[in-house]
Design a protein around this motif. Sequence first.
Motif, PDB file in Angstrom:
ATOM      1  N   GLU A  85      38.664 -12.577 -25.287  1.00 26.63           N
ATOM      2  CA  GLU A  85      37.839 -11.550 -25.949  1.00 26.63           C
ATOM      3  C   GLU A  85      37.714 -11.856 -27.444  1.00 26.63           C
ATOM      4  OE1 GLU A  85      37.660  -6.701 -26.660  1.00 26.63           O
ATOM      5  OE2 GLU A  85      39.261  -7.535 -25.417  1.00 26.63           O
ATOM      6  N   ALA A  86      38.827 -12.221 -28.065  1.00 26.35           N
ATOM      7  CA  ALA A  86      38.818 -12.545 -29.500  1.00 26.35           C
ATOM      8  C   ALA A  86      37.956 -13.780 -29.771  1.00 26.35           C
ATOM      9  CB  ALA A  86      40.238 -12.780 -29.999  1.00 26.35           C
ATOM     10  N   TYR A  87      38.090 -14.801 -28.922  1.00 24.74           N
ATOM     11  CA  TYR A  87      37.316 -16.038 -29.097  1.00 24.74           C
ATOM     12  C   TYR A  87      35.817 -15.755 -28.965  1.00 24.74           C
ATOM     13  CZ  TYR A  87      36.044 -20.954 -28.839  1.00 24.74           C
ATOM     14  OH  TYR A  87      35.482 -22.182 -29.096  1.00 24.74           O
ATOM     15  N   ALA A  88      35.459 -14.905 -27.978  1.00 18.55           N
ATOM     16  CA  ALA A  88      34.045 -14.545 -27.791  1.00 18.55           C
ATOM     17  C   ALA A  88      33.526 -13.805 -29.026  1.00 18.55           C
ATOM     18  CB  ALA A  88      33.881 -13.692 -26.540  1.00 18.55           C
ATOM     19  N   LEU A  89      34.350 -12.922 -29.596  1.00 22.81           N
ATOM     20  CA  LEU A  89      33.946 -12.193 -30.812  1.00 22.81           C
ATOM     21  C   LEU A  89      33.699 -13.162 -31.975  1.00 22.81           C
ATOM     22  CD1 LEU A  89      36.335  -9.104 -30.615  1.00 22.81           C
ATOM     23  CD2 LEU A  89      33.840  -9.000 -30.663  1.00 22.81           C
ATOM     24  N   VAL A  90      34.551 -14.184 -32.090  1.00 25.14           N
ATOM     25  CA  VAL A  90      34.362 -15.194 -33.139  1.00 25.14           C
ATOM     26  C   VAL A  90      33.014 -15.892 -32.957  1.00 25.14           C
ATOM     27  CG1 VAL A  90      35.181 -17.465 -33.940  1.00 25.14           C
ATOM     28  CG2 VAL A  90      36.797 -15.597 -33.643  1.00 25.14           C
TER      29      VAL A  90
END
Length: 223
Positions: free
Chosen positions: A45-50
Motif C-alpha cells: 500500500e505504501a509503495y503504491a502511494l509513492v
Amino acid sequence: SPLYPSALHQKSRIYLQAKQYDKAYAVASDGRKRFPDTKELWGVEAYALVKLNKYGEAEKLLKKALERAPKDEELLFTLGSVQDEGGKKDEAMKTMEALLEVSPKNFQAMNYVGYSLAEKNTDVKRALVLITAALEQRPDADYIVDSLAWVHYRLGNLEEAWKAINRCISLGGDEATIWDHYGDIAKAMGKRDEAIKGYTEAIARKPANVADIRKKLAELQKK
C-alpha cells in the motif's frame, strides 16, 4: 481461509508490476484494513502511494505500521526509502540509523548511511567501514560498488575509486548517478575523454540534476 491475506498480497503485487498503481493501492488498502497483521499489505500500500506521488500519505501509513511493529526491518527500510524519495533526506537518515540500531548488519541501511555520509562529505571514514561491510554481504551489488567508488573519491583514493566505478559498470550499473560519478572520478584523474564520456552517458539518462552535469561537460569541452 488463512491463505486469503497472501492471495490479496499477490494480487496487489501483480497490479504493481503492471504499473496499475490505483488498483494495487485499492487491493492492498482493503486487505490491510481487513488483515492488519499482514505487514506485506502495509508495504505494498505504501509503495503504491509513492508511485501515485503521495509521499506524505505513504510516510504516515508506514509510521502507523511501525507503531505495531517498531523493530520491523522491512518497514523501517521502506519508511527510510519513502522519506528519501520524498526529499526528506535528514529524516530518512534518522530512520536508517534507527534501522542500524535494530539490525547492525542490515546491508541496505549500511549502504544508505555510508553513501549519504560520502555525499555530504562528512565522517567519510565511517562511510568506508559501513560500505565495506555491506559489500561483504553483497559483493556483486553494482549500487554498493558505486557507493564504494564514491567514498574512495571523497577520501582522495582516486585509483581505488576508478577501479570500483569501472567494476560497478561491468556489473551492469547503468544509472545516471553512476555515470556522473564516473565522470567526476575521471575528471579528478585528468582523464578528459573518459570524463566527457561519463557526463554524456549521465545526461542521456535524463536525471533531475541534468543542468549541473551539462555545466560540468561544457567546462571540459572548452579545454
